[in-house]
Write a protein that holds these residues in place. Sequence first.
Motif, PDB file in Angstrom:
ATOM      1  N   GLY A  38       7.848 -33.523  33.129  1.00 30.09           N
ATOM      2  CA  GLY A  38       8.589 -34.957  33.132  1.00 30.09           C
ATOM      3  C   GLY A  38       9.652 -34.746  32.265  1.00 30.09           C
ATOM      4  N   LYS A  39       9.877 -33.668  31.350  1.00 30.28           N
ATOM      5  CA  LYS A  39      11.095 -33.570  30.499  1.00 30.28           C
ATOM      6  C   LYS A  39      12.446 -33.989  30.987  1.00 30.28           C
ATOM      7  N   THR A  40      12.677 -33.079  32.290  1.00 25.93           N
ATOM      8  CA  THR A  40      14.021 -33.399  32.658  1.00 25.93           C
ATOM      9  C   THR A  40      13.984 -34.892  33.228  1.00 25.93           C
ATOM     10  N   THR A  41      12.944 -35.412  34.020  1.00 25.47           N
ATOM     11  CA  THR A  41      12.975 -36.706  34.508  1.00 25.47           C
ATOM     12  C   THR A  41      13.136 -37.760  33.336  1.00 25.47           C
ATOM     13  N   LEU A  42      12.612 -37.454  32.292  1.00 33.01           N
ATOM     14  CA  LEU A  42      12.857 -38.305  30.897  1.00 33.01           C
ATOM     15  C   LEU A  42      14.320 -38.279  30.640  1.00 33.01           C
ATOM     16  N   LEU A  43      14.947 -37.110  30.609  1.00 26.82           N
ATOM     17  CA  LEU A  43      16.482 -37.173  30.383  1.00 26.82           C
ATOM     18  C   LEU A  43      17.217 -37.657  31.446  1.00 26.82           C
ATOM     19  N   ARG A  44      16.937 -37.493  32.589  1.00 26.39           N
ATOM     20  CA  ARG A  44      17.805 -38.114  33.718  1.00 26.39           C
ATOM     21  C   ARG A  44      17.827 -39.791  33.656  1.00 26.39           C
ATOM     22  N   ALA A  45      16.374 -40.107  33.478  1.00 24.31           N
ATOM     23  CA  ALA A  45      16.272 -41.575  33.358  1.00 24.31           C
ATOM     24  C   ALA A  45      17.033 -42.370  32.216  1.00 24.31           C
ATOM     25  N   LEU A  46      17.039 -41.526  31.056  1.00 27.05           N
ATOM     26  CA  LEU A  46      17.850 -42.007  29.968  1.00 27.05           C
ATOM     27  C   LEU A  46      19.403 -42.142  30.087  1.00 27.05           C
ATOM     28  N   VAL A  70      32.663 -45.306  29.123  1.00 20.33           N
ATOM     29  CA  VAL A  70      32.051 -45.851  27.907  1.00 20.33           C
ATOM     30  C   VAL A  70      30.910 -44.997  27.800  1.00 20.33           C
ATOM     31  N   ARG A  71      30.184 -44.618  28.990  1.00 22.32           N
ATOM     32  CA  ARG A  71      28.955 -43.700  28.787  1.00 22.32           C
ATOM     33  C   ARG A  71      29.408 -42.359  28.503  1.00 22.32           C
ATOM     34  N   ALA A  72      30.593 -41.807  28.860  1.00 17.57           N
ATOM     35  CA  ALA A  72      30.948 -40.422  28.265  1.00 17.57           C
ATOM     36  C   ALA A  72      31.345 -40.602  26.897  1.00 17.57           C
ATOM     37  N   ALA A  73      31.684 -41.726  26.216  1.00 15.76           N
ATOM     38  CA  ALA A  73      31.834 -41.790  24.745  1.00 15.76           C
ATOM     39  C   ALA A  73      30.296 -41.775  24.089  1.00 15.76           C
ATOM     40  N   ARG A  74      29.413 -42.424  24.754  1.00 22.77           N
ATOM     41  CA  ARG A  74      28.055 -42.390  24.287  1.00 22.77           C
ATOM     42  C   ARG A  74      27.184 -41.311  24.617  1.00 22.77           C
ATOM     43  N   MET A  75      27.432 -40.463  25.810  1.00 27.34           N
ATOM     44  CA  MET A  75      26.150 -39.631  25.951  1.00 27.34           C
ATOM     45  C   MET A  75      26.899 -38.501  26.885  1.00 27.34           C
ATOM     46  N   ALA A  76      26.685 -37.239  26.387  1.00 28.14           N
ATOM     47  CA  ALA A  76      26.973 -35.938  27.112  1.00 28.14           C
ATOM     48  C   ALA A  76      25.781 -35.289  27.464  1.00 28.14           C
ATOM     49  N   TRP A  77      26.038 -34.756  28.797  1.00 30.31           N
ATOM     50  CA  TRP A  77      24.781 -34.401  29.541  1.00 30.31           C
ATOM     51  C   TRP A  77      24.923 -32.724  29.804  1.00 30.31           C
ATOM     52  N   LEU A  78      23.837 -31.992  29.551  1.00 29.20           N
ATOM     53  CA  LEU A  78      24.031 -30.634  29.843  1.00 29.20           C
ATOM     54  C   LEU A  78      22.521 -30.342  30.851  1.00 29.20           C
ATOM     55  N   PRO A  79      22.586 -30.548  32.075  1.00 31.91           N
ATOM     56  CA  PRO A  79      21.404 -30.119  32.985  1.00 31.91           C
ATOM     57  C   PRO A  79      21.105 -28.681  32.843  1.00 31.91           C
ATOM     58  N   ALA A 143      30.733 -25.948  25.146  1.00 28.19           N
ATOM     59  CA  ALA A 143      32.021 -26.216  24.479  1.00 28.19           C
ATOM     60  C   ALA A 143      32.682 -27.406  25.290  1.00 28.19           C
ATOM     61  N   ALA A 144      32.197 -27.446  26.511  1.00 26.46           N
ATOM     62  CA  ALA A 144      32.582 -28.912  26.948  1.00 26.46           C
ATOM     63  C   ALA A 144      31.980 -30.277  26.413  1.00 26.46           C
ATOM     64  N   LEU A 145      30.804 -30.083  26.253  1.00 33.29           N
ATOM     65  CA  LEU A 145      30.146 -31.242  25.611  1.00 33.29           C
ATOM     66  C   LEU A 145      30.789 -31.355  24.013  1.00 33.29           C
ATOM     67  N   ASP A 146      31.220 -30.314  23.288  1.00 33.43           N
ATOM     68  CA  ASP A 146      31.921 -30.415  22.247  1.00 33.43           C
ATOM     69  C   ASP A 146      33.279 -31.175  22.463  1.00 33.43           C
ATOM     70  N   ALA A 147      33.733 -30.754  23.453  1.00 29.58           N
ATOM     71  CA  ALA A 147      35.140 -31.320  23.590  1.00 29.58           C
ATOM     72  C   ALA A 147      35.075 -32.843  23.958  1.00 29.58           C
ATOM     73  N   GLN A 148      34.144 -33.415  24.785  1.00 30.64           N
ATOM     74  CA  GLN A 148      34.019 -34.690  25.178  1.00 30.64           C
ATOM     75  C   GLN A 148      33.666 -35.560  23.987  1.00 30.64           C
ATOM     76  N   GLN A 149      33.229 -35.025  22.823  1.00 35.56           N
ATOM     77  CA  GLN A 149      32.996 -35.953  21.669  1.00 35.56           C
ATOM     78  C   GLN A 149      32.211 -37.047  21.918  1.00 35.56           C
ATOM     79  N   ALA A 150      31.126 -36.886  22.518  1.00 30.01           N
ATOM     80  CA  ALA A 150      30.209 -38.229  22.761  1.00 30.01           C
ATOM     81  C   ALA A 150      29.190 -38.095  21.651  1.00 30.01           C
ATOM     82  N   GLU A 151      28.693 -39.550  21.305  1.00 33.20           N
ATOM     83  CA  GLU A 151      27.907 -39.738  20.195  1.00 33.20           C
ATOM     84  C   GLU A 151      26.520 -38.871  20.058  1.00 33.20           C
ATOM     85  N   LEU A 152      26.246 -38.832  21.643  1.00 31.50           N
ATOM     86  CA  LEU A 152      24.747 -38.405  21.589  1.00 31.50           C
ATOM     87  C   LEU A 152      24.709 -37.123  22.676  1.00 31.50           C
ATOM     88  N   TRP A 153      24.063 -35.960  22.494  1.00 24.22           N
ATOM     89  CA  TRP A 153      23.998 -34.987  23.717  1.00 24.22           C
ATOM     90  C   TRP A 153      22.541 -34.841  24.111  1.00 24.22           C
TER      91      TRP A 153
END
Length: 164
Positions: A38-46, A70-79, A143-153
């Motif tokens: 359920g690790k991926t499921t947890l991340l997807r739910a968050l 706003v979501r992009a400023a808060r969270m970046a996602w790497l599936p 690098a895309a996550l870095d460029a997004q500059q989100a608070e949380l990865w």
Amino acid sequence: MTAILEARDLGVAERLRGVTLSLHGGRALAVVGRNGSGKTTLLRALLGLERHQGEVVAGGVPVGALPPVVRAARMAWLPQAAPVPEGLTALDVVAAARFRFGEGRGASEAAARAALDRAGVGGLAARRLDTLSGGEAQRVRMAALDAQQAELWLLDEPGNHLDP
């Protein structure tokens, strides 16, 4: 310290039940478990990508109610299995991660080049992502996550394809 993301009594079908957590900036948290636990499921739910019971909030607002910028400023996602966009260069992919800034193409490309350099793949900027090795493509995604500059990865198996 205010949490960037909080989950309260989070549940998803039979995979997750009663998960409560609080994620803060400047810290790392690893979720470890067997395949299929359920690790991926947890991340997807968050991220608000998975239907769930309970509450997931970012800055006191339900994640599902956050506008995309706003979501992009808060969270970046790497599936763990990211799609490879056909025909886009590494620079295009990383520059696109800056959509929330509403800046001109030149500014987003400059920031993308800097992020590619920090990831050690600046020399791949003009290469199409679908021609890169798995490890090279993964570094471009980081690098895309870095460029997004989100608070949380939120990273799902970020070491995929990366050699030790």
